[in-house]
Design a protein around this motif. Structure first.
Motif, PDB file in Angstrom:
ATOM      1  N   LEU A 204       0.922  -1.187  -0.002  1.00 50.88           N
ATOM      2  CA  LEU A 204      -0.319   0.531  -0.059  1.00 50.88           C
ATOM      3  C   LEU A 204       0.913   1.313   0.097  1.00 50.88           C
ATOM      4  CD1 LEU A 204      -3.565   0.782   2.153  1.00 50.88           C
ATOM      5  CD2 LEU A 204      -1.894   2.118   1.392  1.00 50.88           C
ATOM      6  N   VAL A 205       0.893   2.152  -1.271  1.00 49.97           N
ATOM      7  CA  VAL A 205       1.653   3.317  -1.740  1.00 49.97           C
ATOM      8  C   VAL A 205       0.521   4.306  -1.403  1.00 49.97           C
ATOM      9  CG1 VAL A 205       3.378   3.763  -2.757  1.00 49.97           C
ATOM     10  CG2 VAL A 205       3.124   1.518  -2.994  1.00 49.97           C
ATOM     11  N   ALA A 206       1.303   5.037  -0.575  1.00 48.88           N
ATOM     12  CA  ALA A 206       0.155   6.644  -0.243  1.00 48.88           C
ATOM     13  C   ALA A 206       1.137   7.824  -1.526  1.00 48.88           C
ATOM     14  CB  ALA A 206       0.628   7.054   0.749  1.00 48.88           C
TER      15      ALA A 206
ATOM     16  N   GLY B 284       8.935  -7.058  -9.724  1.00 53.58           N
ATOM     17  CA  GLY B 284       9.213  -5.724 -10.155  1.00 53.58           C
ATOM     18  C   GLY B 284       9.103  -4.121 -10.250  1.00 53.58           C
ATOM     19  N   VAL B 285       7.493  -3.624  -9.289  1.00 53.02           N
ATOM     20  CA  VAL B 285       7.269  -2.464  -9.666  1.00 53.02           C
ATOM     21  C   VAL B 285       8.514  -1.758  -8.076  1.00 53.02           C
ATOM     22  CG1 VAL B 285       5.315  -1.378  -8.532  1.00 53.02           C
ATOM     23  CG2 VAL B 285       4.814  -2.902  -9.468  1.00 53.02           C
ATOM     24  N   LEU B 286       9.148  -0.861  -8.803  1.00 58.11           N
ATOM     25  CA  LEU B 286       9.417   0.467  -7.734  1.00 58.11           C
ATOM     26  C   LEU B 286       9.180   1.267  -7.069  1.00 58.11           C
ATOM     27  CD1 LEU B 286      13.205   1.174  -7.540  1.00 58.11           C
ATOM     28  CD2 LEU B 286      12.732   2.606  -8.696  1.00 58.11           C
ATOM     29  N   ILE B 287       9.424   1.790  -6.304  1.00 52.75           N
ATOM     30  CA  ILE B 287       8.203   2.874  -5.534  1.00 52.75           C
ATOM     31  C   ILE B 287       9.675   3.585  -5.819  1.00 52.75           C
ATOM     32  CG2 ILE B 287       7.337   3.867  -3.510  1.00 52.75           C
ATOM     33  CD1 ILE B 287       6.234   0.695  -3.395  1.00 52.75           C
ATOM     34  N   SER B 288       9.306   4.868  -5.786  1.00 52.05           N
ATOM     35  CA  SER B 288      10.685   6.428  -5.860  1.00 52.05           C
ATOM     36  C   SER B 288       9.984   7.621  -5.447  1.00 52.05           C
ATOM     37  CB  SER B 288      11.265   6.414  -7.000  1.00 52.05           C
ATOM     38  OG  SER B 288      12.266   7.263  -6.719  1.00 52.05           O
ATOM     39  N   HIS B 289      10.565   8.418  -5.106  1.00 51.63           N
ATOM     40  CA  HIS B 289       9.799   9.559  -4.877  1.00 51.63           C
ATOM     41  C   HIS B 289       9.567  10.489  -6.525  1.00 51.63           C
ATOM     42  CE1 HIS B 289       7.624  13.447  -3.607  1.00 51.63           C
ATOM     43  NE2 HIS B 289       8.886  14.141  -3.860  1.00 51.63           N
ATOM     44  N   SER B 290      10.575   9.572  -6.622  1.00 57.32           N
ATOM     45  CA  SER B 290      10.426  10.355  -8.146  1.00 57.32           C
ATOM     46  C   SER B 290      11.475   9.933  -9.176  1.00 57.32           C
ATOM     47  CB  SER B 290      10.771  12.485  -8.196  1.00 57.32           C
ATOM     48  OG  SER B 290      10.993  12.911  -9.855  1.00 57.32           O
TER      49      SER B 290
ATOM     50  N   LEU C 272      -2.598  -0.029  -3.586  1.00 58.32           N
ATOM     51  CA  LEU C 272      -2.953  -1.308  -2.625  1.00 58.32           C
ATOM     52  C   LEU C 272      -3.244  -2.402  -3.878  1.00 58.32           C
ATOM     53  CD1 LEU C 272      -3.047  -2.957  -0.637  1.00 58.32           C
ATOM     54  CD2 LEU C 272      -5.177  -2.893   0.042  1.00 58.32           C
ATOM     55  N   PHE C 273      -1.738  -2.707  -4.264  1.00 54.47           N
ATOM     56  CA  PHE C 273      -1.362  -4.007  -5.143  1.00 54.47           C
ATOM     57  C   PHE C 273      -0.595  -4.850  -5.166  1.00 54.47           C
ATOM     58  CE2 PHE C 273       2.367  -0.522  -5.000  1.00 54.47           C
ATOM     59  CZ  PHE C 273       3.127  -1.871  -5.469  1.00 54.47           C
ATOM     60  N   PRO C 274      -0.804  -6.250  -5.979  1.00 57.03           N
ATOM     61  CA  PRO C 274      -0.343  -7.354  -4.885  1.00 57.03           C
ATOM     62  C   PRO C 274       0.946  -7.437  -6.066  1.00 57.03           C
ATOM     63  CG  PRO C 274      -1.526  -7.675  -7.450  1.00 57.03           C
ATOM     64  CD  PRO C 274      -1.431  -6.280  -6.656  1.00 57.03           C
ATOM     65  N   ALA C 275       1.725  -7.944  -4.548  1.00 59.84           N
ATOM     66  CA  ALA C 275       3.201  -7.821  -5.068  1.00 59.84           C
ATOM     67  C   ALA C 275       4.250  -9.316  -5.407  1.00 59.84           C
ATOM     68  CB  ALA C 275       4.317  -7.697  -3.103  1.00 59.84           C
ATOM     69  N   ASP C 276       3.773 -10.090  -4.813  1.00 57.78           N
ATOM     70  CA  ASP C 276       3.752 -11.254  -4.881  1.00 57.78           C
ATOM     71  C   ASP C 276       3.536 -12.435  -6.748  1.00 57.78           C
ATOM     72  OD1 ASP C 276       0.804 -11.798  -4.870  1.00 57.78           O
ATOM     73  OD2 ASP C 276       1.393 -13.323  -4.029  1.00 57.78           O
ATOM     74  N   ARG C 277       2.801 -11.257  -7.309  1.00 56.49           N
ATOM     75  CA  ARG C 277       2.778 -11.462  -8.859  1.00 56.49           C
ATOM     76  C   ARG C 277       3.171 -10.838  -9.930  1.00 56.49           C
ATOM     77  NH1 ARG C 277      -1.502 -10.033 -11.298  1.00 56.49           N
ATOM     78  NH2 ARG C 277      -3.548  -9.756  -9.850  1.00 56.49           N
ATOM     79  N   THR C 278       3.099 -10.868 -10.384  1.00 58.17           N
ATOM     80  CA  THR C 278       3.851 -10.145 -11.896  1.00 58.17           C
ATOM     81  C   THR C 278       2.568  -9.315 -12.058  1.00 58.17           C
ATOM     82  OG1 THR C 278       5.343 -11.209 -13.035  1.00 58.17           O
ATOM     83  CG2 THR C 278       4.826  -9.485 -14.437  1.00 58.17           C
ATOM     84  N   ILE C 279       2.136  -7.744 -12.440  1.00 63.89           N
ATOM     85  CA  ILE C 279       1.350  -6.993 -12.939  1.00 63.89           C
ATOM     86  C   ILE C 279       1.548  -6.459 -13.886  1.00 63.89           C
ATOM     87  CG2 ILE C 279       0.139  -7.549 -11.288  1.00 63.89           C
ATOM     88  CD1 ILE C 279       0.633  -4.244 -10.296  1.00 63.89           C
ATOM     89  N   THR C 280       0.269  -5.961 -14.888  1.00 60.27           N
ATOM     90  CA  THR C 280       0.815  -5.226 -15.467  1.00 60.27           C
ATOM     91  C   THR C 280       0.923  -3.836 -15.374  1.00 60.27           C
ATOM     92  OG1 THR C 280      -1.773  -5.379 -16.329  1.00 60.27           O
ATOM     93  CG2 THR C 280      -0.512  -6.717 -17.193  1.00 60.27           C
TER      94      THR C 280
END
Length: 282
Positions: free
Chosen positions: A38-40, A168-174, A263-271
């Motif tokens: 869950l990323v704000a 494979g999702v990266l979370i970064s401020h910018s 709020l997204f799944p992290a244990d499987r690849t998503i588009t």
């Protein structure tokens, strides 16, 4: 407001727990034991939005869900004498990190970086750095205020710059603008301490936190350098609480209403389309 001595202890414990986060390497973290994230968006002192997000995260009942905050300081909420209240969100993060050390994360934004490198941020002719410092003193008094302020700066320097989600999702401020991307070296983020050049305009951390390029070409180049597929970021104000500027990125903003989070799944690849469908607003 918590007792100053207790808050100081929480802040120091939180900084130690940030450094000990599983999967940490330098200022990067590869999230472990993570099936959801869950990323704000940027909170900028908005405690009511944080409270909704925390309830939604429901960490006690979801032990493999990770909760990510970003850019929490420099907001519009003020104490009676004019000091900035946004330090309250740093306090809340510290307490939460102590309670759920492996599940709770905070990414610094350009505002946290400006505060700990003492580079003033001006808005409406007001120095946001000074308002933040004044708010800390107004809340905790002249005896403890400077100590707690110093603990905030230590925490900001300790925070991870990026989070890698298992899918494979990266979370970064910018991410760096196109003109800085050729010089951007992800390996510099994996060092335990930043070099002075990392903090200067064009440096690895500075360009990572201040960039406003949202072109598909630039985000694609950045993600290739980071070895990731999709990007969840903040930094840019969004009238709808979120924005989808290209087919690799989602931008979130929680500073105003509506406030966007994902709020997204992290244990499987998503588009990318699935990631966008996971965005919600408050």
């Amino acid at each position: 407001m918590p007792a100053p001595d207790r808050m100081l202890t929480h802040l120091r414990q939180a900084a130690a727990l940030v450094r000990a986060t599983p999967g940490r390497r330098g200022h990067t973290v590869a999230l472990e034991n993570c099936t959801e994230a869950l990323v704000a968006g940027d909170l900028h002192g908005h405690v009511p939005h944080f409270q909704v997000l925390l309830k939604t995260a429901d960490l006690a009942n979801h032990p493999t869900r990770h909760f990510v905050l970003q850019e929490v300081i420099h907001g519009k909420f003020r104490y009676p004498r004019g000091g900035d209240k946004s330090h309250q969100l740093v306090d809340l993060f510290a307490a939460l990190k102590c309670q759920y050390p492996g599940q709770v994360h905070m990414l610094p934004g350009n505002h946290e970086m400006a505060q700990w490198t003492d580079r003033p941020v001006l808005k409406a002719d007001q120095n946001q750095n000074e308002l933040f410092r004044e708010g800390v003193t107004e809340a905790y008094g002249p005896a403890y205020g400077p100590k707690i302020y110093a603990a905030y700066l230590e925490l900001f320097q300790t925070l991870p710059a990026v989070l890698r989600v298992p899918n494979g999702v990266l979370i970064s401020h910018s991410f760096p603008a196109a003109r800085y991307l050729p010089l951007f070296d992800p390996a510099r983020l994996e060092r335990d301490a930043y070099a002075d050049e990392d903090l200067q305009p064009g440096g690895s951390l500075h360009s990572l936190l201040w960039g406003r390029d949202t072109t598909a070409e630039a985000v694609g180049s950045f993600l290739r350098k980071m070895g990731c597929d999709l990007l969840v970021s903040g930094h840019i104000a969004c009238n709808d609480g979120f924005a989808v500027p290209n087919d690799r990125q989602v931008i979130l903003d929680c500073a105003e209403t509506p406030a966007g989070f994902a709020l997204f799944p992290a244990d499987r690849t998503i588009t990318h389309a699935e990631l966008v469908a996971c965005v919600r607003t408050i």
